[in-house]
Scaffold this motif. Structure first.
Motif, PDB file in Angstrom:
ATOM      1  N   ALA A   1      12.328  -0.456  -7.276  1.00 20.31           N
ATOM      2  CA  ALA A   1      11.978  -0.931  -8.615  1.00 20.31           C
ATOM      3  C   ALA A   1      10.466  -1.081  -8.740  1.00 20.31           C
ATOM      4  O   ALA A   1       9.873  -0.702  -9.764  1.00 20.31           O
ATOM      5  N   GLU A   2       9.820  -1.610  -7.711  1.00 17.83           N
ATOM      6  CA  GLU A   2       8.363  -1.753  -7.731  1.00 17.83           C
ATOM      7  C   GLU A   2       7.692  -0.385  -7.849  1.00 17.83           C
ATOM      8  O   GLU A   2       6.725  -0.217  -8.611  1.00 17.83           O
ATOM      9  N   LEU A   3       8.201   0.578  -7.100  1.00 16.82           N
ATOM     10  CA  LEU A   3       7.661   1.928  -7.136  1.00 16.82           C
ATOM     11  C   LEU A   3       7.759   2.525  -8.535  1.00 16.82           C
ATOM     12  O   LEU A   3       6.778   3.073  -9.064  1.00 16.82           O
ATOM     13  N   LEU A   4       8.916   2.420  -9.166  1.00 15.17           N
ATOM     14  CA  LEU A   4       9.124   3.026 -10.476  1.00 15.17           C
ATOM     15  C   LEU A   4       8.274   2.344 -11.550  1.00 15.17           C
ATOM     16  O   LEU A   4       7.662   3.021 -12.388  1.00 15.17           O
ATOM     17  N   GLY A  49       0.479  -7.239  -5.929  1.00 11.87           N
ATOM     18  CA  GLY A  49       1.788  -6.648  -6.140  1.00 11.87           C
ATOM     19  C   GLY A  49       2.101  -6.442  -7.611  1.00 11.87           C
ATOM     20  O   GLY A  49       1.209  -6.377  -8.468  1.00 11.87           O
ATOM     21  N   LEU A  50       3.384  -6.357  -7.920  1.00 13.58           N
ATOM     22  CA  LEU A  50       3.811  -6.106  -9.294  1.00 13.58           C
ATOM     23  C   LEU A  50       3.382  -7.220 -10.260  1.00 13.58           C
ATOM     24  O   LEU A  50       3.010  -6.925 -11.402  1.00 13.58           O
ATOM     25  N   PRO A  51       3.391  -8.496  -9.852  1.00 20.35           N
ATOM     26  CA  PRO A  51       2.869  -9.516 -10.764  1.00 20.35           C
ATOM     27  C   PRO A  51       1.406  -9.266 -11.151  1.00 20.35           C
ATOM     28  O   PRO A  51       1.038  -9.429 -12.314  1.00 20.35           O
ATOM     29  N   GLY A  52       0.594  -8.860 -10.193  1.00 21.41           N
ATOM     30  CA  GLY A  52      -0.805  -8.565 -10.495  1.00 21.41           C
ATOM     31  C   GLY A  52      -0.952  -7.397 -11.440  1.00 21.41           C
ATOM     32  O   GLY A  52      -1.774  -7.420 -12.367  1.00 21.41           O
ATOM     33  N   LEU A  53      -0.161  -6.361 -11.227  1.00 25.68           N
ATOM     34  CA  LEU A  53      -0.214  -5.177 -12.084  1.00 25.68           C
ATOM     35  C   LEU A  53       0.227  -5.508 -13.510  1.00 25.68           C
ATOM     36  O   LEU A  53      -0.437  -5.128 -14.481  1.00 25.68           O
ATOM     37  N   LEU A  54       1.351  -6.213 -13.661  1.00 29.36           N
ATOM     38  CA  LEU A  54       1.843  -6.549 -14.996  1.00 29.36           C
ATOM     39  C   LEU A  54       0.892  -7.490 -15.721  1.00 29.36           C
ATOM     40  O   LEU A  54       0.665  -7.352 -16.931  1.00 29.36           O
ATOM     41  N   ALA A  55       0.320  -8.445 -15.008  1.00 31.38           N
ATOM     42  CA  ALA A  55      -0.640  -9.354 -15.634  1.00 31.38           C
ATOM     43  C   ALA A  55      -1.868  -8.578 -16.101  1.00 31.38           C
ATOM     44  O   ALA A  55      -2.378  -8.802 -17.210  1.00 31.38           O
ATOM     45  N   TYR A  56      -2.357  -7.664 -15.254  1.00 31.70           N
ATOM     46  CA  TYR A  56      -3.511  -6.864 -15.658  1.00 31.70           C
ATOM     47  C   TYR A  56      -3.212  -6.055 -16.919  1.00 31.70           C
ATOM     48  O   TYR A  56      -4.029  -6.017 -17.855  1.00 31.70           O
ATOM     49  N   LYS A  57      -2.056  -5.409 -16.955  1.00 35.74           N
ATOM     50  CA  LYS A  57      -1.725  -4.573 -18.118  1.00 35.74           C
ATOM     51  C   LYS A  57      -1.596  -5.420 -19.384  1.00 35.74           C
ATOM     52  O   LYS A  57      -1.965  -4.979 -20.480  1.00 35.74           O
ATOM     53  N   MET A  58      -1.081  -6.623 -19.261  1.00 38.33           N
ATOM     54  CA  MET A  58      -1.010  -7.521 -20.410  1.00 38.33           C
ATOM     55  C   MET A  58      -2.407  -7.851 -20.922  1.00 38.33           C
ATOM     56  O   MET A  58      -2.686  -7.815 -22.131  1.00 38.33           O
ATOM     57  N   ILE A  59      -3.303  -8.189 -20.011  1.00 43.07           N
ATOM     58  CA  ILE A  59      -4.672  -8.545 -20.389  1.00 43.07           C
ATOM     59  C   ILE A  59      -5.374  -7.351 -21.025  1.00 43.07           C
ATOM     60  O   ILE A  59      -6.022  -7.475 -22.067  1.00 43.07           O
ATOM     61  N   ALA A  65       0.826  -1.206   0.000  1.00 41.73           N
ATOM     62  CA  ALA A  65       0.000   0.000   0.000  1.00 41.73           C
ATOM     63  C   ALA A  65       0.864   1.261   0.000  1.00 41.73           C
ATOM     64  O   ALA A  65       0.543   2.242  -0.688  1.00 41.73           O
ATOM     65  N   GLU A  66       1.945   1.243   0.761  1.00 46.09           N
ATOM     66  CA  GLU A  66       2.833   2.413   0.805  1.00 46.09           C
ATOM     67  C   GLU A  66       3.534   2.624  -0.538  1.00 46.09           C
ATOM     68  O   GLU A  66       3.674   3.766  -1.001  1.00 46.09           O
ATOM     69  N   ILE A  67       3.957   1.531  -1.173  1.00 45.78           N
ATOM     70  CA  ILE A  67       4.591   1.646  -2.497  1.00 45.78           C
ATOM     71  C   ILE A  67       3.590   2.211  -3.502  1.00 45.78           C
ATOM     72  O   ILE A  67       3.917   3.092  -4.300  1.00 45.78           O
ATOM     73  N   LEU A  68       2.369   1.702  -3.461  1.00 43.67           N
ATOM     74  CA  LEU A  68       1.334   2.179  -4.379  1.00 43.67           C
ATOM     75  C   LEU A  68       1.039   3.658  -4.145  1.00 43.67           C
ATOM     76  O   LEU A  68       0.875   4.426  -5.106  1.00 43.67           O
ATOM     77  N   LEU A  69       0.978   4.064  -2.903  1.00 39.61           N
ATOM     78  CA  LEU A  69       0.731   5.468  -2.582  1.00 39.61           C
ATOM     79  C   LEU A  69       1.795   6.364  -3.203  1.00 39.61           C
ATOM     80  O   LEU A  69       1.487   7.380  -3.850  1.00 39.61           O
ATOM     81  N   ALA A  95      -5.757   5.542   4.375  1.00 40.77           N
ATOM     82  CA  ALA A  95      -6.476   4.905   5.476  1.00 40.77           C
ATOM     83  C   ALA A  95      -6.193   3.408   5.524  1.00 40.77           C
ATOM     84  O   ALA A  95      -5.975   2.836   6.605  1.00 40.77           O
ATOM     85  N   PHE A  96      -6.158   2.772   4.347  1.00 44.04           N
ATOM     86  CA  PHE A  96      -5.870   1.336   4.269  1.00 44.04           C
ATOM     87  C   PHE A  96      -4.480   1.038   4.826  1.00 44.04           C
ATOM     88  O   PHE A  96      -4.292   0.088   5.585  1.00 44.04           O
ATOM     89  N   ALA A  97      -3.492   1.860   4.419  1.00 41.47           N
ATOM     90  CA  ALA A  97      -2.118   1.652   4.862  1.00 41.47           C
ATOM     91  C   ALA A  97      -1.993   1.816   6.370  1.00 41.47           C
ATOM     92  O   ALA A  97      -1.274   1.071   7.042  1.00 41.47           O
ATOM     93  N   LEU A  98      -2.714   2.790   6.940  1.00 41.11           N
ATOM     94  CA  LEU A  98      -2.635   3.036   8.367  1.00 41.11           C
ATOM     95  C   LEU A  98      -3.298   1.913   9.165  1.00 41.11           C
ATOM     96  O   LEU A  98      -2.816   1.510  10.240  1.00 41.11           O
ATOM     97  N   ILE A  99      -4.395   1.375   8.610  1.00 44.30           N
ATOM     98  CA  ILE A  99      -5.130   0.334   9.332  1.00 44.30           C
ATOM     99  C   ILE A  99      -4.428  -1.010   9.258  1.00 44.30           C
ATOM    100  O   ILE A  99      -4.298  -1.727  10.251  1.00 44.30           O
ATOM    101  N   PHE A 100      -3.917  -1.334   8.056  1.00 35.02           N
ATOM    102  CA  PHE A 100      -3.372  -2.677   7.852  1.00 35.02           C
ATOM    103  C   PHE A 100      -1.854  -2.727   7.828  1.00 35.02           C
ATOM    104  O   PHE A 100      -1.280  -3.786   7.717  1.00 35.02           O
TER     105      PHE A 100
END
Length: 303
Positions: free
Chosen positions: A80-83, A159-169, A4-8, A298-303
């Motif tokens: 690397a994940e952030l970039l 994570g990054l696997p989910g993001l890359l798979a989504y973009k491929m699809i 969540a922090e990386i995504l933010l 809020a998600f990052a703070l809670i979890f």
């Protein structure tokens, strides 16, 4: 650092930097490389018989490539994940494309047509000014889901696997997910999988637009309008935006020289969209983005 922090940070980096031309003028953009992968598989598999089965194989390979590449890149660490995540999010570039259409319309109808042709697949040569504006607003609403909310959602989930798979699809769907003689069988699996992975993000985008546009009370009407769309997902952000801007969207439009009689979304709204309406759409999209950012904090703070 949590996902969540990386995504933010990635969302903030994308919103600040957008697409740096100095970089992508020297290197191929990841989206371009994904498109080349789709094209390579399509040329080799979309021939002869059993095209639906070959299409299933193609999207399976593309998804596995996305998952594997995402896993390998994630081994390089949080930076690397952030970039990579920031590169594959598209909030700022989305807004820039919409503003270019508004600016074009302020100069001439022809300039507006030229600018909107960069972001829509429909015929633009004979568009009126309101048609140009509606097309831009519809594209902006749908791409808020495909280009921002869905990638962020799948990064948060996997994570990054989910993001890359989504973009491929999603890239595959934008290239071969059409009901045309060439792609109807081969692209069937890609289109259905894209529908599935966008099921939650599209409705979440519509909800965010409805909240910041102060039209949540109209959610039943938004749901009815969304059901009219030829896509099971794209209608949600579009219907919410139509209500937020008090406009009618969609309606008849031309593809490949053929006029198609699509239903109006929010049929009682104004059909006289203009350049300023596009700018109002940009404002709603930024507010929806800000809401998403707040929810992520809020998600990052809670979890």
């Amino acid at each position: 650092m949590s996902t969540a922090e990386i995504l933010l940070l990635a969302l903030l980096l994308d919103a600040t930097m957008g697409e740096p031309n100095w970089l992508w003028s020297r290197l191929p953009h990841p989206a371009v490389l994904m498109g080349k992968a789709v094209s390579w598989l399509e040329r080799r598999l979309n021939t002869g018989g059993a095209r639906r089965a070959k299409g299933v194989l193609a999207i399976t390979l593309l998804t596995c490539i996305g998952l594997g590449l995402g896993w390998l890149l994630s081994l390089l660490g949080p930076l690397a994940e952030l970039l990579v995540a920031a590169i594959l999010l598209a909030q700022r570039s989305l807004i820039e494309h919409l503003r270019a259409v508004a600016q074009g319309l302020s100069q001439s109808l022809e300039q507006g047509r030229h600018a909107v042709a960069m972001i829509v697949s429909r015929d633009t040569a004979q568009m009126t000014g309101p048609q140009v504006a509606r097309s831009a607003i519809e594209s902006g609403s749908e791409n808020m889901s495909d280009g921002v909310v869905a990638p962020a959602f799948w990064f948060l989930v996997a994570g990054l696997p989910g993001l890359l798979a989504y973009k491929m699809i999603n890239t595959g769907d934008s290239m071969i997910g059409y009901r045309t003689p060439r792609y109807e069988a081969f692209g069937w699996a890609t289109a259905r999988l894209d529908d599935l992975v966008n099921l939650i993000p599209a409705r979440l985008t519509g909800l965010m637009i409805a909240l910041v546009g102060a039209v949540l009370r109209d959610w039943p009407a938004i749901a009815r309008d969304a059901a009219k769309h030829r896509s099971p997902n794209a209608g949600w952000p579009e219907a919410a935006m139509a209500r937020a801007l008090e406009l009618s969207l969609a309606g008849p439009r031309s593809y490949d020289g053929e006029m198609r009689d699509f239903p109006w979304v929010n049929a009682s709204g104004s059909k006289s969209s203009t350049g300023p309406a596009i700018l109002r759409c940009c404002d709603v999209l930024w507010r929806a983005w800000s809401l998403g950012l707040a929810l992520l904090v809020a998600f990052a703070l809670i979890f």
